[in-house]
Design a protein around this motif. Structure first.
Motif, mmCIF file in Angstrom:
data_model
loop_
_atom_site.group_PDB
_atom_site.id
_atom_site.type_symbol
_atom_site.label_atom_id
_atom_site.label_comp_id
_atom_site.label_asym_id
_atom_site.label_seq_id
_atom_site.Cartn_x
_atom_site.Cartn_y
_atom_site.Cartn_z
ATOM 1 N N VAL A 88 38.396 43.163 41.186
ATOM 2 C CA VAL A 88 37.550 42.743 40.068
ATOM 3 C C VAL A 88 38.411 42.162 38.952
ATOM 4 O O VAL A 88 38.110 41.092 38.403
ATOM 5 N N THR B 118 39.652 38.748 39.909
ATOM 6 C CA THR B 118 38.591 37.740 39.838
ATOM 7 C C THR B 118 38.324 37.330 38.397
ATOM 8 O O THR B 118 38.147 36.140 38.100
ATOM 9 N N ILE B 119 38.299 38.288 37.498
ATOM 10 C CA ILE B 119 38.086 37.983 36.083
ATOM 11 C C ILE B 119 39.213 37.105 35.554
ATOM 12 O O ILE B 119 38.974 36.141 34.808
ATOM 13 N N ARG C 281 31.935 33.069 40.818
ATOM 14 C CA ARG C 281 32.643 34.322 40.508
ATOM 15 C C ARG C 281 32.155 34.899 39.178
ATOM 16 O O ARG C 281 31.984 36.116 39.044
ATOM 17 N N ILE D 276 30.503 38.530 38.713
ATOM 18 C CA ILE D 276 31.061 39.507 37.777
ATOM 19 C C ILE D 276 29.988 39.955 36.785
ATOM 20 O O ILE D 276 29.892 41.137 36.433
#
Length: 221
Positions: A100, A103-104, A179, A183
């Motif tokens: 996570v 990805t952020i 993405r 998120i």
């Protein structure tokens, strides 16, 4: 033993009830052919609104999502360390938090504020103006239950492009926008899961206090 629901006992709990959370980005699931048709409808301006969307500033939102998800991760990790029961969804966050965070980071890196603002826009039926690629990504997540399928995502993009071809910059931005929406959805689900855990903890605390009070009352009779 006489179990009662005395409001005064509930008020003695150590924590207040958590605030109501945002609903996940989830509407009716659509197969590939209907996703393609949805892409066409988006390009033609036939879609009124996006489920669960509220006004936001892109960079501020991704930063806030990172903060919220980290808060849930830490509280869940602490709860597990205390021996509390953790749901499968919460366990997934504990096991995959590093993904996570990665990805952020990718979203922040690939979609700077200036680039995001330069993306071509469209106007929804409710007069909301958004980047076209963002609308496609949000609609895909909304109607795919957040599953990531190359063929399904390709279907909605192809449907859109059959009416309004996308520019190279939009196509380049699509993966990062997808993405971002994933998120965003994870943030909502994580906060909701954490709220459920807190509510369960409060309920257990109330029950313990009620039972302890009534047991003491029985012994004094």
């Amino acid at each position: 033993m006489n179990i009662q629901t005395n409001p005064n006992k509930i008020e003695q709990t150590s924590a207040g009830f958590p605030l109501v959370t945002e609903a996940p980005i989830r509407s009716n699931f659509l197969p590939e052919d209907r996703l393609r048709a949805l892409g066409v409808a988006l390009a033609k301006g036939e879609v009124k609104d996006l489920f669960g969307l509220a006004p936001f500033e892109f960079q501020a939102r991704i930063r806030d999502s990172a903060k919220k998800i980290l808060e849930v991760y830490r509280s869940t990790n602490a709860a597990q360390a205390k021996g509390e029961t953790i749901t499968p969804a919460a366990q997934w966050l504990l096991d995959n938090n590093y993904l996570v965070e990665e990805t952020i980071f990718q979203v922040k890196r690939d979609l700077p504020r200036r680039f995001y603002r330069q993306l071509p826009t469209l106007t929804l039926g409710d007069r909301t103006v958004l980047p076209r690629a963002f609308v496609v990504a949000w609609s895909y997540v909304e109607h795919s239950d957040s599953s990531v399928s190359a063929n399904m995502f390709k279907a909605i993009v192809e449907g859109f492009q059959s009416v309004e071809p996308m520019k190279i910059g939009e196509l380049w931005a699509l993966p990062s926008l997808l993405r971002f929406v994933l998120i965003e959805n994870l943030r909502r689900i994580a906060v909701r899961v954490d709220r459920t855990r807190q509510m369960r903890h409060i309920a257990n605390e109330v029950a313990d206090r009620v039972l302890a009070t009534d047991d003491n009352a029985d012994r004094t009779r």
